[in-house]
Scaffold this motif. Structure first.
Motif, PDB file in Angstrom:
ATOM      1  N   VAL A  89       0.931   3.660   7.963  1.00  0.00           N
ATOM      2  CA  VAL A  89       1.425   4.939   7.456  1.00  0.00           C
ATOM      3  C   VAL A  89       0.387   5.522   6.513  1.00  0.00           C
ATOM      4  O   VAL A  89      -0.496   4.829   6.013  1.00  0.00           O
ATOM      5  CB  VAL A  89       2.753   4.753   6.691  1.00  0.00           C
ATOM      6  CG1 VAL A  89       3.863   4.409   7.633  1.00  0.00           C
ATOM      7  CG2 VAL A  89       2.628   3.700   5.608  1.00  0.00           C
ATOM      8  N   ASP A  90       0.510   6.789   6.285  1.00  0.00           N
ATOM      9  CA  ASP A  90      -0.371   7.456   5.331  1.00  0.00           C
ATOM     10  C   ASP A  90       0.518   8.018   4.235  1.00  0.00           C
ATOM     11  O   ASP A  90       0.917   9.169   4.265  1.00  0.00           O
ATOM     12  CB  ASP A  90      -1.148   8.561   6.042  1.00  0.00           C
ATOM     13  CG  ASP A  90      -2.062   9.295   5.077  1.00  0.00           C
ATOM     14  OD1 ASP A  90      -2.254   8.796   3.955  1.00  0.00           O
ATOM     15  OD2 ASP A  90      -2.568  10.361   5.452  1.00  0.00           O
ATOM     16  N   LEU A  91       0.859   7.142   3.306  1.00  0.00           N
ATOM     17  CA  LEU A  91       1.838   7.541   2.298  1.00  0.00           C
ATOM     18  C   LEU A  91       1.282   8.585   1.349  1.00  0.00           C
ATOM     19  O   LEU A  91       1.982   9.482   0.916  1.00  0.00           O
ATOM     20  CB  LEU A  91       2.307   6.329   1.505  1.00  0.00           C
ATOM     21  CG  LEU A  91       3.079   5.284   2.298  1.00  0.00           C
ATOM     22  CD1 LEU A  91       3.494   4.156   1.400  1.00  0.00           C
ATOM     23  CD2 LEU A  91       4.290   5.914   2.946  1.00  0.00           C
ATOM     24  N   GLU A  92       0.007   8.445   1.004  1.00  0.00           N
ATOM     25  CA  GLU A  92      -0.557   9.389   0.042  1.00  0.00           C
ATOM     26  C   GLU A  92      -1.082  10.647   0.721  1.00  0.00           C
ATOM     27  O   GLU A  92      -1.597  11.535   0.070  1.00  0.00           O
ATOM     28  CB  GLU A  92      -1.671   8.708  -0.755  1.00  0.00           C
ATOM     29  CG  GLU A  92      -1.184   8.204  -2.094  1.00  0.00           C
ATOM     30  CD  GLU A  92      -1.116   6.700  -2.144  1.00  0.00           C
ATOM     31  OE1 GLU A  92      -2.132   6.068  -1.843  1.00  0.00           O
ATOM     32  OE2 GLU A  92      -0.050   6.155  -2.465  1.00  0.00           O
ATOM     33  N   ARG A  93      -0.965  10.684   2.018  1.00  0.00           N
ATOM     34  CA  ARG A  93      -1.406  11.838   2.826  1.00  0.00           C
ATOM     35  C   ARG A  93      -2.846  12.210   2.521  1.00  0.00           C
ATOM     36  O   ARG A  93      -3.178  13.350   2.262  1.00  0.00           O
ATOM     37  CB  ARG A  93      -0.501  13.037   2.570  1.00  0.00           C
ATOM     38  CG  ARG A  93       0.929  12.696   2.894  1.00  0.00           C
ATOM     39  CD  ARG A  93       1.783  13.888   2.731  1.00  0.00           C
ATOM     40  NE  ARG A  93       3.166  13.477   2.779  1.00  0.00           N
ATOM     41  CZ  ARG A  93       4.109  14.139   3.421  1.00  0.00           C
ATOM     42  NH1 ARG A  93       3.809  15.223   4.058  1.00  0.00           N
ATOM     43  NH2 ARG A  93       5.334  13.712   3.416  1.00  0.00           N
ATOM     44  N   GLN A  94      -3.677  11.212   2.487  1.00  0.00           N
ATOM     45  CA  GLN A  94      -5.082  11.477   2.221  1.00  0.00           C
ATOM     46  C   GLN A  94      -5.919  11.209   3.452  1.00  0.00           C
ATOM     47  O   GLN A  94      -7.129  11.191   3.389  1.00  0.00           O
ATOM     48  CB  GLN A  94      -5.579  10.579   1.094  1.00  0.00           C
ATOM     49  CG  GLN A  94      -5.008  10.974  -0.230  1.00  0.00           C
ATOM     50  CD  GLN A  94      -5.459  10.039  -1.303  1.00  0.00           C
ATOM     51  OE1 GLN A  94      -5.753   8.890  -1.036  1.00  0.00           O
ATOM     52  NE2 GLN A  94      -5.515  10.532  -2.517  1.00  0.00           N
ATOM     53  N   GLY A  95      -5.269  10.938   4.546  1.00  0.00           N
ATOM     54  CA  GLY A  95      -6.028  10.664   5.758  1.00  0.00           C
ATOM     55  C   GLY A  95      -6.438   9.213   5.854  1.00  0.00           C
ATOM     56  O   GLY A  95      -7.248   8.848   6.681  1.00  0.00           O
ATOM     57  N   GLN A  96      -5.880   8.389   5.001  1.00  0.00           N
ATOM     58  CA  GLN A  96      -6.215   6.973   5.085  1.00  0.00           C
ATOM     59  C   GLN A  96      -4.967   6.166   5.364  1.00  0.00           C
ATOM     60  O   GLN A  96      -3.953   6.329   4.695  1.00  0.00           O
ATOM     61  CB  GLN A  96      -6.833   6.500   3.783  1.00  0.00           C
ATOM     62  CG  GLN A  96      -6.920   4.996   3.767  1.00  0.00           C
ATOM     63  CD  GLN A  96      -7.791   4.463   2.688  1.00  0.00           C
ATOM     64  OE1 GLN A  96      -8.133   5.182   1.776  1.00  0.00           O
ATOM     65  NE2 GLN A  96      -8.149   3.219   2.798  1.00  0.00           N
ATOM     66  N   GLY A  97      -5.054   5.291   6.358  1.00  0.00           N
ATOM     67  CA  GLY A  97      -3.898   4.501   6.720  1.00  0.00           C
ATOM     68  C   GLY A  97      -3.654   3.371   5.733  1.00  0.00           C
ATOM     69  O   GLY A  97      -4.578   2.836   5.129  1.00  0.00           O
ATOM     70  N   GLN A  98      -2.397   3.055   5.563  1.00  0.00           N
ATOM     71  CA  GLN A  98      -2.028   1.865   4.816  1.00  0.00           C
ATOM     72  C   GLN A  98      -1.170   1.056   5.756  1.00  0.00           C
ATOM     73  O   GLN A  98      -0.452   1.600   6.571  1.00  0.00           O
ATOM     74  CB  GLN A  98      -1.191   2.229   3.598  1.00  0.00           C
ATOM     75  CG  GLN A  98      -1.912   3.102   2.639  1.00  0.00           C
ATOM     76  CD  GLN A  98      -1.081   3.342   1.392  1.00  0.00           C
ATOM     77  OE1 GLN A  98      -0.124   2.639   1.129  1.00  0.00           O
ATOM     78  NE2 GLN A  98      -1.470   4.331   0.639  1.00  0.00           N
ATOM     79  N   VAL A  99      -1.242  -0.248   5.583  1.00  0.00           N
ATOM     80  CA  VAL A  99      -0.452  -1.109   6.438  1.00  0.00           C
ATOM     81  C   VAL A  99       0.698  -1.652   5.611  1.00  0.00           C
ATOM     82  O   VAL A  99       0.482  -2.150   4.514  1.00  0.00           O
ATOM     83  CB  VAL A  99      -1.335  -2.240   6.997  1.00  0.00           C
ATOM     84  CG1 VAL A  99      -0.491  -3.327   7.608  1.00  0.00           C
ATOM     85  CG2 VAL A  99      -2.302  -1.691   8.020  1.00  0.00           C
ATOM     86  N   VAL A 100       1.901  -1.508   6.127  1.00  0.00           N
ATOM     87  CA  VAL A 100       3.051  -2.106   5.455  1.00  0.00           C
ATOM     88  C   VAL A 100       3.535  -3.229   6.354  1.00  0.00           C
ATOM     89  O   VAL A 100       3.939  -2.992   7.488  1.00  0.00           O
ATOM     90  CB  VAL A 100       4.167  -1.066   5.222  1.00  0.00           C
ATOM     91  CG1 VAL A 100       5.326  -1.696   4.488  1.00  0.00           C
ATOM     92  CG2 VAL A 100       3.620   0.112   4.444  1.00  0.00           C
ATOM     93  N   THR A 101       3.450  -4.438   5.859  1.00  0.00           N
ATOM     94  CA  THR A 101       3.763  -5.589   6.706  1.00  0.00           C
ATOM     95  C   THR A 101       5.095  -6.204   6.328  1.00  0.00           C
ATOM     96  O   THR A 101       5.506  -6.150   5.172  1.00  0.00           O
ATOM     97  CB  THR A 101       2.705  -6.704   6.563  1.00  0.00           C
ATOM     98  OG1 THR A 101       2.788  -7.228   5.231  1.00  0.00           O
ATOM     99  CG2 THR A 101       1.306  -6.199   6.808  1.00  0.00           C
ATOM    100  N   CYS A 102       5.742  -6.773   7.327  1.00  0.00           N
ATOM    101  CA  CYS A 102       6.882  -7.658   7.080  1.00  0.00           C
ATOM    102  C   CYS A 102       6.268  -9.044   6.983  1.00  0.00           C
ATOM    103  O   CYS A 102       5.852  -9.606   7.990  1.00  0.00           O
ATOM    104  CB  CYS A 102       7.856  -7.636   8.236  1.00  0.00           C
ATOM    105  SG  CYS A 102       8.637  -6.072   8.501  1.00  0.00           S
TER     106      CYS A 102
END
Lengths: 1088, 431
Positions: free
Chosen positions: A357-370
């Motif tokens: 997801v790109d939570l900060e909407r900066q064009g960089q992906g973040q991975v949220v893992t289970c």
């Protein structure tokens, strides 16, 4: 994407599988050695704690890690066995500080059935032999001779079929093993055998113990003087040595790991699946065992390995939660626990699902893992680069520079922030309301642009403007002295230490001034042949207030020159090459090594190792950080110096393991930066962006930044919904009191705070199996669809499930529709405004229809069957790619006119799948059960029907990791003009907590890197002499073939860690300049 | 299932074990496959079946009318949508009309282990034929001058290309494809040899079972057989006592129920054999009747034999001991060998017994099921390792496919209707 793939690890494995303690690096040094599946870490025990010494990859999945000390040796040797039957014995070479291979080999048999219960590798306590149980019915012996050399291995027939554990007994004249096994009637027994090395056979051992606890699963050999063995069951613990039999019953628990506390073997730590730590004590009178005692100590992460270090400090390695360093206290704390956690080591494994997801909407992906399992379940937010947590900001266009000043040299915190503009200088200070307020320093020239200012000796300040250098009293803030630039010349650049100032004026004049109390003394003045573009005198020697070297960057001849201070003699002139002038130079010290950094106007950065005494430069390296001019500044965070490179791609330069690392900062563009450590904003940075001034704190300096959200339950599936800014997870809460009883939930979390907003409890036995966020044709809402299955314990296959459609309204999960299915919904996909579900062995397409009463429902449209278990489904357009439980990948197509799904092609290999992804229209990626990756290609242009119906295998590779999920996306910010931004990437998550990236390369680049890899294999030898080629060869039960069309990015990127001479060796072999190689490899490191 | 997938995801269940467990569970539910049908091309009983070892895709069958056929078991030739069965017709069939084709019953068929370009057949017309698959012509013939009961090629062999043949003669002969000549003649059996099989552990070791009830082990690098199994010898796992080291080696020779001829020192041992008396050793039997079937486990550590005394026996190959596992209620009679099949994980054995195929747990002898579907005596089984399918051939001329149970699909398009139909059906019955 293409068939040429590049696989690289972005986050190394963190699942601790083995650990051991011994004198490995020196006879007097105590080491903790940790195996993280495909890596080993060696730590040294120091009074301050664990000190990392080495972290190396192993070309294999480690199945055994044991230390042993042959007779006459002072140090321990390390024995490693990999799952693909390679072993090696390593020794530490203290002089070189590296691992030396004592022995290595292959212990595979051509014929044999691998054991179901995993490989067992044990070493005789008297070091007479190594015993291996790798194949059913065989016990392999590697004899060790009296000199510690390994002899040729041989097999001994072991009749016991279902072997659960084998251990060597202590104090036997002949090497003796105890075998815990299960017979055909499911009863468990322990039998002992003597190993006859000369006859290459077993002889019956001293004792047998039949009919043990049905859950007996672990043997602990007890050292002399007691001898014998402890058998750990689920309900009883038994001690037996042939004469004495002692047993106690325990609370039902499945013990997975043990650690010996005392050398005499009278106390052991046991950890069960729930993470409860127990102390087992053998009470004895001299050598006679009188009984067993178990005491509950407290809770830790569920351990996979326990190593007792020293002084009641224990290392608990875990596969399901964070590994911990704990201290066992003599007195319980308020909760009755004797366990005190000293340190936690982040473990992402097992990653069962994740989303990008790109939570900060900066064009960089973040991975949220289970991540994690059972009680240690967490969500982890993994982000590349360093985040700035904004604390204050102000609109302030046209910033040309920033400095922070302290009110007095005794102050801990900075008071002033000097911000300069094209023709003025403003001074900001924090007022009583914690707000930034404009203030004045009387002695400063506020109507000119400041070039430099700083606190200097004797409680004074300096300010450099184009016309003059002012010395100001910090207390009275009055001007004390002034040095004026010669008429007609203006000062262009300046730098200062606490007692020195170096100025450059137009015309190439370099002026060196020393600061005294209330006076400025011009010490030296030289004229250079060209204009000066930048300079620095940051002290790198022992004296923090005074520098003996100055560096100057030049226009015209593009050089960096090093001068001695105070007499300004030229020591070194280093031509930078090219046509771009240096824009910022900086001396700095990382981990005790002095460096010179030199940044160019086009975003490139040179770094050199600096000889402080002679000013000589060595080890030139060039990297590209961005495309715009860079400004370098040092700052301190967590007691270490780092360098901030402000440009269009702001970067923090830091050092780890004596290697410079570059980590991007999650900001779009930074023009200026200065550290600003004020009372209200401690440890902050002031950042000047286009039109804005921001004050914020910086994250820990590391490449991947991980944030943990503990759930205390096991998250199995996750989905993100952009529209409502929420995450939804399927999770299971274990109730430890009731055996195997779980309650399953669908939970809604806020995507910023990760707070649980709403929950939906599923029925008894109902498991959440899949979750997506999607929308349907003719409906503007975005829904969460959850697929479930009823896992009734007696049924092997769920034959009932549901698809639940939720709408998020006012922070609540509103159940809009539900559809019963005839099996577990293993997978859901949004499919052209419809919903594609994989239910047991079938694939179903549902459409979203409007009922007469205005409510909506899912209506089955068509399906496809004939699979064993449709576990993984991805879709693209009308194509559906399906990964079957055991029949590899099939390609299906939905034909809207006919309303039917048909099979177009499939891969006829019998791969047991663990994940699939569509790379592009024709190429599909799969991960299979034996830790391999492969790609298949659709042959739509083939001549015959038969060829068209076959998915051609185009790439094969052994990853050595069990992949649970692929997702398209990227961990790094994509800059539109960078070359790497054109490369599509897929991220994967594995059981061991690895986050990896698969990048599809253009053919030319692939060929180039392939050549580089081949050359690297010759230069970089695997630890223990293990072969890289064999390790990366695709291998499962049926075949082993060389890797093809996949590149090992970890190996290629290790090129950057090589010494210059070895780089040159490769450069010669490839006939490509070192600089070019570095540049191309560095580009690749930008992918993760 | 979902739980198992979940446990694999978290790493609690190692992937290899996940696979093994699932395969085992699926195997226990094996039944007549509703989705796959082999259209047998034979006009009489099917005597022998084999699936190729390279691709596990082509099924070779030999029948009593002298015909041999090959089927593609992956790709169907036709698909019946109404019953959802795929039909596999023979890719080709050869019989006596082909030049040098077999005149009488084909007793055994074998794929060339390296690729599917060649297959070998043996027949009651005394010939062993080597066929080229692509031209479907006989390339080479060996005249065995007696009825051929069995032949075998080693799947392990890297240094030889020998076909071992068991015939109505007491001698076993090895035919070399490379030279077209007989290379070995192994004498020892005192009656016809119904089964020969190469060891799955060593490329040099051959096992044979004869009508004299003996199972003999041969090392083709040495003269004579080195082991004859004795059904009376059952002291498995018996190890020499610990302390009496001096008597150990001696004790072993005393306890020579197994190895009367140690492979490592044949000459010395032969001297000993004389002292024991040939007949005592030579007359050992594995079964009271003829040995009708032999099947080694994939790891070559165990072997299952079937005898016309209606017994199955499990042998520990290295020690030569009868493990005394009791496989109840088998019925094996006949005048030729049978083909059994063992799953690759050695958990189940499939044995033809009259019209049924009996399924036993290898280690406990527990009978799991009896697969019934053939209308006449079953002769042979072949197990497909990846698809976990069993192919059986019988005197009723059929080749049947048995597969793990598939969930029943009631429908594809309309659940509700189907459910109602079933309900209606149930209602009708309950009345």
């Amino acid at each position: 994407m293409s068939i040429w793939n590049y696989v690289v690890t972005a986050h190394k494995p963190t699942n601790v599988t083995h650990s051991c303690v011994g004198n490995f690096t020196g006879a007097q040094e105590l080491n903790l050695i940790i195996a993280k599946c495909t890596r080993i870490e060696i730590h040294l025990l120091t009074p301050q704690g664990l000190q990392p010494m080495l972290d190396v990859p192993i070309y294999g999945r480690i199945s055994t890690l044991e230390l042993f000390k042959p007779q006459g040796e002072a140090q321990d040797f390390l024995f490693i066995l990999t799952e693909r039957y390679k072993f090696c014995v390593l020794q530490w070479d203290a002089e070189a500080g590296e691992l030396v291979t004592r022995a290595m080999g292959d212990v595979s048999d051509r014929i044999g059935r691998p054991t179901d219960n995993g490989q067992i590798g044990i070493i005789d306590p008297d070091c007479r032999l190594i015993g291996l149980h790798l194949y059913d019915g065989l016990f392999k012996v590697i004899p060790i001779d009296s000199k510690g050399q390994l002899k040729e291995a041989f097999n001994i027939r072991l009749e016991e079929l279902q072997v659960l554990d084998i251990k060597f007994l202590y104090g036997c004249s002949k090497p003796t093993i105890a075998v815990l096994f299960q017979d055909n009637r499911d009863a468990r027994h322990v039998k002992t055998y003597e190993v006859l090395l000369k006859e290459k056979d077993f002889a019956d051992g001293p004792w047998v113990q039949n009919n043990l606890d049905n859950g007996a699963g672990l043997l602990i050999p007890v050292p002399l003087p007691l001898g014998g063995v402890i058998i750990i069951g689920e309900q009883t613990i038994v001690y037996y040595n042939g004469f004495v039999f002692k047993a106690i019953s325990i609370q039902p628990a499945i013990t997975r790991a043990y650690g010996r506390v005392d050398a005499d073997g009278s106390r052991y730590l046991l950890s069960d699946l729930t993470g409860m730590l127990h102390l087992l004590v053998i009470t004895h009178e001299k050598d006679r065992v009188t009984g067993l005692k178990v005491e509950r100590l407290g809770e830790t992460s569920a351990a996979s390995t326990i190593s007792y270090l020293d002084n009641a400090v224990v290392y608990v390695g875990s596969s399901y939660g964070d590994s911990q360093l704990i201290k066992l206290n003599l007195q319980p704390d308020s909760k009755g626990s004797y366990v005190e956690v000293l340190e936690s080591f982040v473990n992402l494994g097992p990653i069962v699902d994740f989303c990008v997801v790109d939570l900060e909407r900066q064009g960089q992906g973040q991975v949220v893992t289970c991540s994690g399992a059972f009680k240690d379940g967490t969500l982890r937010i993994v982000r590349n680069g360093i985040g700035i947590n904004e604390q204050a900001s102000a609109e302030l266009p046209g910033i040309k520079g920033m400095w922070s000043l302290r009110a007095s040299s005794k102050d801990v915190y900075d008071t002033f922030l000097v911000v300069t503009f094209i023709s003025e200088t403003r001074i900001l200070a924090i007022n009583a309301e914690d707000e930034l307020e404009e203030t004045e320093i009387e002695g400063f020239d506020s109507d000119a642009q400041t070039l430099f200012c700083q606190n200097v000796l004797h409680d004074q300040l300096i300010q450099v403007t184009a016309s003059s250098l002012r010395l100001v009293d910090a207390i009275s803030r009055r001007q004390l002295n002034e040095w004026r630039a010669p008429p007609g010349l203006s000062i262009n650049v300046a730098a200062a230490s606490s007692s020195q100032v170096l100025l450059a004026t137009g015309g190439g004049h370099l002026v060196y001034i020393e600061i005294g109390q209330r006076e400025l003394i011009e010490v030296k003045h030289v004229k250079l042949e060209y204009e000066i573009s930048c300079l620095d005198i940051n002290p790198v020697g022992e004296d923090p207030d005074r520098s003996y070297l100055a560096v100057v960057g030049m226009w015209t001849d593009i050089t960096a020159r090093i001068f001695s201070l105070p007499n300004l003699e030229l020591l070194t002139k280093h031509s930078l090459g090219g046509e771009i002038i240096p824009r910022s130079v900086l001396f700095c010290t990382f981990e005790g090594i002095p460096y010179l950094l030199c940044a160019l106007g086009d975003g490139h950065l040179f770094n050199f190792i600096l000889d402080v005494n002679t000013g000589q430069l060595s080890d030139r390296k060039k990297v590209s950080l961005g495309t715009q001019p860079i400004t370098l500044r040092t700052f301190r965070s967590k007691n270490a110096t780092h360098v901030f490179a402000a440009s269009d791609r702001p970067t923090v330069i830091y050092s780890s393991n004596r290697k410079l690392l570059y980590s991007n900062v999650n900001l779009k563009e930074v023009n200026y930066m200065c550290p600003f450590n004020s009372a209200s904003f401690p440890d902050s940075l002031a950042i000047g962006k286009e039109g804005e001034l921001t004050i914020g704190t910086i994250d820990d300096i590391q490449k991947l930044h991980i944030r943990t959200v503990p759930l205390n339950e096991h998250a199995r599936r996750i989905a993100h919904q952009e529209a409502t800014r929420t995450f939804a997870i399927c999770s299971a809460k274990y109730i430890p009191t009731v055996e195997d009883m779980e309650t399953h939930f669908v939970r809604l979390l806020d995507d910023q705070t990760f707070e649980n907003i709403a929950s939906f409890q599923l029925d008894a036995y109902e498991n959440g199996c899949s979750i997506i966020s999607c929308s349907f044709t003719d409906d503007n809402n975005v829904y969460y669809c959850v697929g479930t299955g009823y896992a009734i314990p007696e049924e092997s296959e769920p034959n009932k499930g549901r698809i639940l459609v939720f709408l998020v309204e006012d922070g609540k999960l509103q159940l809009v529709a539900e559809k019963e299915t005839k099996g577990a919904v293993y997978n859901l996909n949004a499919f052209n405004g419809k919903l594609l579900a994989a239910i047991n062995h079938k694939i179903h397409l549902y459409k979203w229809t409007l009922r007469d009463d205005g409510t909506r429902e899912l209506q089955s449209e068509c399906g496809h069957h004939g699979h064993i278990l449709a576990l993984f489904v991805q879709s693209r357009g009308d194509f559906i790619v399906m990964g079957d439980l055991m029949k590899s990948i099939s390609l299906l197509i939905y034909k809207p006119e006919e309303g039917a799904i048909e099979e177009c092609a499939r891969d006829y290999n019998a791969n047991w799948m663990s994940a699939v992804e569509i790379l592009d229209d024709d190429i599909y990626l799969g991960a299979e059960n034996s830790f391999n990756l492969f790609t298949v290609r659709k042959n739509s242009d083939a001549a015959t029907d038969e060829e068209r119906s076959k998915l051609e295998v185009v790439g094969e590779y052994h990853l050595g990791e069990f992949v649970n999920r692929f997702r398209h996306g990227s961990l790094v910010m994509r800059l539109p003009d960078s070359e790497t931004s054109q490369i599509p990437t897929v991220i994967f998550g594995t059981v061991n907590g690895v986050i990896g990236v698969i990048a599809s390369l253009p053919q030319e680049q692939y060929m180039f890197l392939h050549k580089l890899q081949q050359n690297l294999v010759k230069v970089i030898k695997g630890v223990g002499g293990l072969s890289h080629e064999q390790w990366r060869s695709f291998s499962n039960e049926r075949k082993t073939v060389d890797a093809k069309n996949f590149l090992d990015g970890d190996l290629i990127e290790s090129f950057l860690d090589l010494s210059r001479s070895r780089m040159e060796e490769i450069s010669t072999a490839m006939s490509v300049p070192v600089e070019e190689l570095c540049k191309r490899v560095e580009e690749l490191t930008r992918l993760h | 299932m979902w739980q198992m997938v979940g446990r694999r995801e978290t790493g609690r269940l190692p992937p290899h074990k996940f696979r093994a467990l699932l395969q085992k569970t699926r195997l226990y539910s094996i039944e007549l496959a509703g989705h796959k049908e082999i259209a047998s091309a034979h006009k009489s009983g099917v005597n022998s079946l084999q699936i190729d070892a390279t691709e596990a895709r082509y099924l070779l069958s030999g029948a009593a009318d002298g015909s041999v056929a090959v089927y593609d078991i992956e790709q169907a030739t036709a698909y019946d949508h109404s019953t959802r069965t795929s039909k596999h017709e023979a890719l080709f069939m050869v019989d006596k009309r082909v030049l040098n084709g077999h005149l009488y019953s084909v007793s055994c068929v074998h794929w060339y282990p390296i690729d599917t370009g060649i297959f070998v057949t043996g027949s009651f017309d005394n010939f062993v034929n080597v066929w080229d698959t692509n031209t479907t012509q006989v390339e080479l013939q060996f005249n065995m001058s007696k009825k051929v009961y069995s032949l075998s090629m080693s799947t392990l062999a890297t240094t030889h290309m020998l076909i071992a043949t068991g015939t109505d003669d007491t001698r076993i002969r090895l035919c070399d494809i490379a030279s077209g000549a007989f290379t070995h003649t192994l004498s020892g059996h005192r009656d016809s040899v119904w089964v020969v099989q190469w060891s799955t552990r060593s490329e040099w070791v051959l096992v044979s079972g004869g009508c004299d009830g003996a199972i003999r082990f041969w090392d083709i690098r040495r003269a004579g057989c080195y082991q004859i199994l004795d059904q009376q010898c059952s002291q498995i796992g018996r190890r020499p006592p610990v302390l009496k080291k001096s008597s150990r080696t001696h004790g072993r020779e005393d306890n020579l129920c197994t190895k009367y001829l140690n492979a490592s020192s044949p000459i010395r041992q032969r001297g000993q054999k004389r002292s024991f008396g040939i007949s005592a050793v030579d007359s050992r039997t594995a079964h009271y009747g003829s040995v009708a079937g032999l099947q080694m486990t994939a790891d070559g550590l165990h072997m299952i034999s079937a005898g016309t005394d209606s017994r199955l026996r499990l042998w520990d190959v290295e020690s030569g001991c009868n493990t005394l596992v009791n496989y109840p209620s088998t019925y094996i009679r006949g005048n030729k060998g049978i083909q059994m099949a063992v799953t690759p994980d050695s958990s189940l054995v499939f044995t033809p017994s009259l019209n049924a195929i009996l399924v036993y747990d290898v280690w406990s002898g527990h009978s799991y099921s009896s697969l019934r579907g053939h209308y006449d005596q079953v002769n042979c089984c072949a197990f497909h390792p990846q698809g976990q399918e069993l192919y059986t051939g019988s005197n009723d001329r059929k080749i049947l496919v048995w597969a793990p149970r598939r969930p029943i699909d009631i429908d594809n398009f309309d659940y509700e209707d189907a459910e109602q139909a079933i309900k209606a059906d149930e209602d009708a019955w309950s009345d």
